[in-house]
Design a protein around this motif. Structure first.
Motif: not given
Length: 342
Positions: A241, A260, A273, A287, A291, A300, A302
């Motif tokens: 990320r 995301w 999430c 963001i 994170s 997950c 970015t």
């Protein structure tokens, strides 16, 4: 490469990240298997009685904790670099194609070198201390960490995984001794326990052996190296990320906004999430904050948002024609910042 193709390449990277983590799990397992050579030797020579505190101390000392720490940190750093190179590949190819079509003299090799420098700076954040105080079983109070993850210490997390491993294999030895299993067999079967997990142990102990229930709780359902796998997985995806945020900052085609992207393996775990994914796009600061504060084990990612293809190409062409426009000036500043000439 179009913006749509760029996004498709980014989504393909998820499979590559999963392969990297699978490889990491294997390396972690090998690391732990190597670490118990001396431990097994001591176990094989134990008396067939309850484990004394003195023998427990001997077993703990037989595990090369410092060596395990260094190996696991190297796994994190080397796999992180591999993942960053995977993640930045689409940005390099997108820019190389756009620059070529605009008639700019910035090569793919130059772009790869520039992105590699960013990877190196990110890895430089992972300078941690492997100082450890065995008597207190605490990380020594020396400077460690860390990266930009809120309330998170990579050093103590690695040590926590090693602690968990040590506790589980000692619990296996204690429970096996109470179950009346010969110490030589216990030592021989240690590797099977590491490979097959708690189901193998329960099969060895039987369901009704007195005294083993408390050790079953300590062994748990996951494998002896699960906590380390979780730490390494958490760190890998944090690096992924962070790298995508850096890609967005470095890619002049980026709008400065980020999305995301849910993991393909995401289930309804009750985490935040899905709401984060639905609420984008976000600024860099937003963001990054999500994170840094997200739950452990999150897979997950970015993803930078790009400008319209026509808009970015027009900006590049204005720069090539040396026009006095805001778009051309933006490209000029970008090229100077990263030591690139066109």
């Amino acid at each position: 490469m179009t913006r749509r193709e760029y996004r498709a390449e980014k989504r393909k990277n998820k499979a590559a990240y999963a392969r990297i983590q699978k490889k990491n799990n294997g390396l972690i397992r090998v690391s732990y298997l190597k670490s118990i050579t001396g431990f097994k030797r001591i176990v094989s020579r134990l008396p067939s009685t309850l484990l004394t505190e003195a023998n427990r101390t001997r077993l703990e000392a037989a595990i090369d904790r410092s060596g395990l720490f260094d190996e696991q940190l190297e796994i994190i750093k080397s796999s992180g670099l591999e993942a960053m190179r995977v993640g930045s590949k689409a940005d390099v190819e997108y820019l190389a194609d756009a620059f070529d079509r605009a008639g700019m003299d910035i090569t793919k090799g130059q772009l790869e070198e520039a992105f590699e420098k960013i990877h190196g700076r990110q890895l430089s954040l992972y300078q941690v201390s492997n100082s450890f105080t065995p008597l207190s079983r605490k990380v020594a109070e020396t400077p460690m960490l860390l990266q930009n993850r809120g309330n998170y210490s990579l050093s103590s997390s690695i040590w926590g995984g090693i602690d968990s491993f040590s506790d589980k294999i000692i619990a296996y030895v204690q429970g096996s001794l109470e179950a009346g299993i010969d110490p030589v067999k216990i030592a021989r079967d240690l590797e099977r326990y590491l490979r097959e997990g708690s189901e193998f142990v329960i099969g060895q102990w039987g369901e009704l052996v007195p005294g083993t229930s408390r050790y079953r709780k300590r062994i748990g359902k996951a494998g002896a190296d699960y906590r380390t796998q979780r730490v390494v997985r958490t760190q890998l995806y944090q690096m992924v990320r962070d790298n995508e945020i850096n890609n967005g900052k470095m890619n002049p085609a980026s709008t400065g906004l980020f999305n995301w992207v849910l993991s393909p393996a995401h289930l309804d775990w009750g985490c935040e999430c899905p709401d984060i994914a639905a609420g984008g796009p976000y600024t860099e600061a937003e963001i990054q904050a999500y994170s840094d504060s997200i739950h452990p084990n999150c897979m997950c990612t970015t993803e930078p948002e790009l400008k319209d293809d026509e808009e970015f190409m027009r900006q590049l062409e204005e720069y090539v024609r040396d026009e006095e426009t805001e778009g051309a000036r933006e490209i000029e500043i970008w090229a100077m910042r990263y030591g690139l000439t066109a």
